[in-house]
Design an enzyme around this catalytic site. Structure first.
Site, mmCIF file in Angstrom:
data_model
loop_
_atom_site.group_PDB
_atom_site.id
_atom_site.type_symbol
_atom_site.label_atom_id
_atom_site.label_comp_id
_atom_site.label_asym_id
_atom_site.label_seq_id
_atom_site.Cartn_x
_atom_site.Cartn_y
_atom_site.Cartn_z
ATOM 1 N N PRO A 30 50.039 19.010 -82.687
ATOM 2 C CA PRO A 30 50.627 19.193 -84.054
ATOM 3 C C PRO A 30 49.280 19.803 -84.771
ATOM 4 O O PRO A 30 48.221 19.109 -84.498
ATOM 5 C CB PRO A 30 50.884 17.870 -84.518
ATOM 6 C CG PRO A 30 50.404 16.758 -83.589
ATOM 7 C CD PRO A 30 50.228 17.445 -82.291
ATOM 8 N N CYS A 32 48.030 20.765 -88.848
ATOM 9 C CA CYS A 32 48.409 21.057 -90.150
ATOM 10 C C CYS A 32 47.818 22.501 -90.245
ATOM 11 O O CYS A 32 46.737 22.958 -89.905
ATOM 12 C CB CYS A 32 47.513 20.171 -91.026
ATOM 13 S SG CYS A 32 48.161 18.579 -90.947
ATOM 14 N N ALA A 66 51.829 17.302 -88.852
ATOM 15 C CA ALA A 66 51.964 16.016 -89.546
ATOM 16 C C ALA A 66 52.601 16.021 -90.663
ATOM 17 O O ALA A 66 52.248 16.982 -91.542
ATOM 18 C CB ALA A 66 50.565 15.145 -89.716
ATOM 19 N N GLN A 108 55.795 15.739 -85.865
ATOM 20 C CA GLN A 108 55.000 14.545 -86.046
ATOM 21 C C GLN A 108 55.423 14.120 -87.266
ATOM 22 O O GLN A 108 55.092 14.588 -88.291
ATOM 23 C CB GLN A 108 53.383 15.026 -85.927
ATOM 24 C CG GLN A 108 52.659 13.654 -85.750
ATOM 25 C CD GLN A 108 51.226 14.158 -85.788
ATOM 26 O OE1 GLN A 108 50.628 14.797 -86.794
ATOM 27 N NE2 GLN A 108 50.528 13.426 -84.757
ATOM 28 N N TYR A 192 44.968 7.708 -90.161
ATOM 29 C CA TYR A 192 45.931 7.347 -91.275
ATOM 30 C C TYR A 192 46.761 6.129 -91.311
ATOM 31 O O TYR A 192 46.029 5.179 -90.479
ATOM 32 C CB TYR A 192 47.086 8.986 -91.079
ATOM 33 C CG TYR A 192 46.173 10.068 -91.143
ATOM 34 C CD1 TYR A 192 45.765 10.672 -92.251
ATOM 35 C CD2 TYR A 192 45.938 10.797 -89.792
ATOM 36 C CE1 TYR A 192 45.016 11.557 -92.443
ATOM 37 C CE2 TYR A 192 45.277 12.206 -89.952
ATOM 38 C CZ TYR A 192 44.879 12.452 -91.171
ATOM 39 O OH TYR A 192 44.204 13.645 -91.272
ATOM 40 N N ARG A 240 51.642 9.024 -81.032
ATOM 41 C CA ARG A 240 50.278 9.403 -80.850
ATOM 42 C C ARG A 240 49.233 8.344 -81.335
ATOM 43 O O ARG A 240 49.505 8.006 -82.547
ATOM 44 C CB ARG A 240 50.023 10.768 -81.643
ATOM 45 C CG ARG A 240 48.790 11.157 -81.373
ATOM 46 C CD ARG A 240 48.472 12.635 -82.131
ATOM 47 N NE ARG A 240 47.829 13.530 -80.826
ATOM 48 C CZ ARG A 240 47.302 14.684 -81.390
ATOM 49 N NH1 ARG A 240 47.065 15.209 -82.377
ATOM 50 N NH2 ARG A 240 46.796 15.366 -80.356
ATOM 51 N N LEU A 315 39.977 19.467 -76.188
ATOM 52 C CA LEU A 315 39.333 20.315 -75.648
ATOM 53 C C LEU A 315 39.796 20.650 -74.165
ATOM 54 O O LEU A 315 38.786 20.513 -73.168
ATOM 55 C CB LEU A 315 37.907 20.214 -75.669
ATOM 56 C CG LEU A 315 37.107 20.181 -76.947
ATOM 57 C CD1 LEU A 315 35.564 19.955 -76.989
ATOM 58 C CD2 LEU A 315 37.300 21.792 -77.722
ATOM 59 N N GLY A 337 45.458 22.001 -78.610
ATOM 60 C CA GLY A 337 45.363 22.300 -80.038
ATOM 61 C C GLY A 337 44.790 23.742 -80.374
ATOM 62 O O GLY A 337 45.439 24.789 -80.368
ATOM 63 N N ARG A 338 43.666 23.658 -80.673
ATOM 64 C CA ARG A 338 42.852 24.884 -81.283
ATOM 65 C C ARG A 338 42.827 26.134 -80.166
ATOM 66 O O ARG A 338 43.148 27.216 -80.737
ATOM 67 C CB ARG A 338 41.293 24.551 -81.524
ATOM 68 C CG ARG A 338 41.021 23.816 -82.544
ATOM 69 C CD ARG A 338 39.843 22.964 -82.415
ATOM 70 N NE ARG A 338 39.850 21.801 -81.490
ATOM 71 C CZ ARG A 338 38.802 21.106 -81.149
ATOM 72 N NH1 ARG A 338 37.921 21.198 -82.074
ATOM 73 N NH2 ARG A 338 38.880 20.213 -80.485
HETATM 74 C C1 LIG Z 1 43.890 22.816 -87.748
HETATM 75 C C2 LIG Z 1 44.060 21.640 -87.198
HETATM 76 C C3 LIG Z 1 44.953 20.770 -87.807
HETATM 77 C C4 LIG Z 1 45.321 19.561 -86.895
HETATM 78 N N1 LIG Z 1 46.255 18.823 -87.444
HETATM 79 C C5 LIG Z 1 46.801 17.799 -86.920
HETATM 80 C C6 LIG Z 1 47.931 17.108 -87.145
HETATM 81 O O1 LIG Z 1 48.694 17.446 -88.009
HETATM 82 N N2 LIG Z 1 48.311 16.083 -86.367
HETATM 83 C C7 LIG Z 1 47.571 15.601 -85.609
HETATM 84 O O2 LIG Z 1 47.854 14.469 -84.960
HETATM 85 N N3 LIG Z 1 46.401 16.399 -85.182
HETATM 86 C C8 LIG Z 1 46.105 17.284 -85.880
HETATM 87 N N4 LIG Z 1 44.834 17.904 -85.218
HETATM 88 C C9 LIG Z 1 44.258 17.534 -84.079
HETATM 89 C C10 LIG Z 1 44.940 18.226 -82.949
HETATM 90 O O3 LIG Z 1 46.334 18.096 -82.738
HETATM 91 C C11 LIG Z 1 44.315 17.918 -81.540
HETATM 92 O O4 LIG Z 1 44.399 16.690 -81.206
HETATM 93 C C12 LIG Z 1 42.683 18.261 -81.541
HETATM 94 O O5 LIG Z 1 42.499 19.763 -82.171
HETATM 95 C C13 LIG Z 1 42.282 18.273 -80.276
HETATM 96 O O6 LIG Z 1 42.776 19.143 -79.257
HETATM 97 P P1 LIG Z 1 41.987 20.363 -78.815
HETATM 98 O O7 LIG Z 1 40.590 20.364 -78.638
HETATM 99 O O8 LIG Z 1 43.129 21.140 -77.984
HETATM 100 O O9 LIG Z 1 42.269 21.458 -80.290
HETATM 101 C C14 LIG Z 1 44.806 19.027 -85.868
HETATM 102 C C15 LIG Z 1 43.641 20.133 -85.332
HETATM 103 C C16 LIG Z 1 43.394 21.262 -85.889
HETATM 104 C C17 LIG Z 1 42.336 22.105 -85.256
#
Ligand SMILES: Cc1cc2nc3c(=O)[nH]c(=O)nc-3n(C[C@H](O)[C@H](O)[C@H](O)COP(=O)(O)O)c2cc1C
Length: 372
Positions: A30, A32, A66, A108, A192, A240, A315, A337-338
């Site tokens: 997820p 945002c 979220a 989520q 949160y 989560r 990551l 995620g990213r």
């Molecule tokens: C732009 C952005 C928004 C995010 N929003 C949420 C969210 O809404 N809920 C959540 O649990 N984590 C959120 N995260 C965390 C990601 O879900 C993820 O756990 C985190 O970026 C690490 O994974 P990655 O290295 O693959 O990006 C967000 C991350 C980013 C970069």
């Protein structure tokens, strides 16, 4: 290395029925987008293209960001909600598009608690609490302590306020079902509301929701039970967690494992995503490739013999890295995620890199002529 893990189907169990089968083990985490138009929490075309393009790009399941279970639950005034018919209809349109691409859809559901009404993490915006004249509100948390410098002091939830939060989660879950979502992920991570109650760093309450681990986990258990009661038994319910606070004296892996075991054995939870951090301002996170995988691996081991799916996140940006995590039994699925934000077709590209035949690549058909 083959593709037998990442691009093999995964069934997430549910209390009854066959469960939810994903076409592969890649889940969009997820994220945002801070992209509602009118501060009313309604998904827009931005969310359609954001989530839709990742479904078209081959992921097995896409998790909507979220989403606030009531207006004050939103992290920022520009976040999604799921407490009105208009929001529900807009979610349904997105879910329908995701399904048409062959992906499953999850949402989520969250409550930001003391971290609600904050500025989005976008350039040019300050940190801290958004004032009412800019669409903000007074946050409500476990105590009246602000969780960060620059954040307004929250109001502490009393018994009635806690019961209302639990009800709001259940009502949002019922709407998620009506919108067609296949799975719900309860947000108990990243500092949160539920995490604020779980962690001894932020939960200094003296009532039955504070103090002992039994008391600090009570709100999460009540939310899970209330959601499970309205969420269809044929659909999986996930959660989560932040496995650790990265601060001495904080919430930790042993507590998370104990709670996860209880939720799996007694509350019908069948999917757990293991993230970390987000609560304490003094946290020191050792960030690097796959930096959270060991927490998923510990959870995976602790839940051996149960029907739970464990997803790893953080990551994981390379196809071979993801395949190795699954092949070595550290997790059942990978949340991205990213890397998916950067490249919504990350899954399709990973499939090509791992040698999946073009004809079997999970991306949507209109992308065919761009095949590898
Ligand atoms: C732009 C952005 C928004 C995010 N929003 C949420 C969210 O809404 N809920 C959540 O649990 N984590 C959120 N995260 C965390 C990601 O879900 C993820 O756990 C985190 O970026 C690490 O994974 P990655 O290295 O693959 O990006 C967000 C991350 C980013 C970069």
């Amino acid at each position: 290395m083959g593709t037998q893990h990442l691009f093999s189907p995964l069934t997430i169990a549910s209390p009854s029925g066959p469960g939810l089968t994903l076409r592969n083990r890649l889940i969009v985490a997820p994220m945002c987008q801070y992209s509602v138009d009118d501060l009313g929490g309604v998904p827009t075309d931005w969310h359609l293209q954001h989530l839709g393009s990742m479904a078209a790009g081959g992921f097995g399941m896409v998790v909507t960001e979220a989403t606030g279970v009531e207006p004050r639950a939103r992290i920022s005034p520009r976040d999604l909600g799921l407490y009105t018919d208009e929001q529900q209809d807009a979610h349904a349109r997105i879910v329908s598009f995701i399904h048409a691409q062959g992906a499953a859809s999850a949402i989520q559901l969250g409550h930001a608690g003391a971290k609600a009404s904050t500025y989005p993490g976008l350039p040019g915006l300050p940190e801290g609490t958004v004032p009412p004249q800019e669409g903000g509100w007074i946050p409500r948390g476990a105590t009246t302590e602000p969780v960060r410098d620059g954040y307004d002091a929250p109001e502490a939830l009393d018994g009635g306020g806690i019961a209302a939060v639990v009800r709001a989660f259940a009502e949002a879950a019922a709407r998620a079902d009506a919108a067609g979502y296949d799975a719900v992920q309860i947000h108990a991570a990243h500092g949160y509301l539920l995490h604020q109650f779980l962690s001894p760093l932020t939960n200094t309450r003296t009532d039955e929701y504070g103090g002992s681990e039994e008391n600090r986990t009570r709100l999460t258990r009540e939310v899970v039970a209330a959601v499970r009661a309205v969420w269809p038994d044929e659909k999986p319910l996930g959660i989560r967690f932040s496995a650790v606070d990265w601060t001495p004296g904080g919430w930790g892996i042993e507590s998370m494992i104990r709670l996860a075991r209880t939720l799996v054995s007694d509350y019908g939870v069948t999917w757990i995503d293991a993230s970390t951090g987000g609560l304490d301002k003094s946290e020191f996170i050792e960030v690097g490739p796959g930096y959270q995988v060991r927490f998923a691996a510990a959870l995976r081991e602790a839940l051996e013999g149960t029907n739970a799916t464990v997803s790893a996140v953080g990551l994981i940006e390379d196809a071979f890295q993801a395949e190795t995590i699954l092949a070595s039994g550290q997790a059942d699925a990978i949340s991205i995620g990213r890397a998916a934000l950067r490249n919504p077709h990350w899954a399709a590209q990973a499939a090509a890199r791992l040698g999946v035949a073009s004809e079997e690549n999970p991306r949507s058909i209109p992308l065919w002529r761009a095949r590898w």
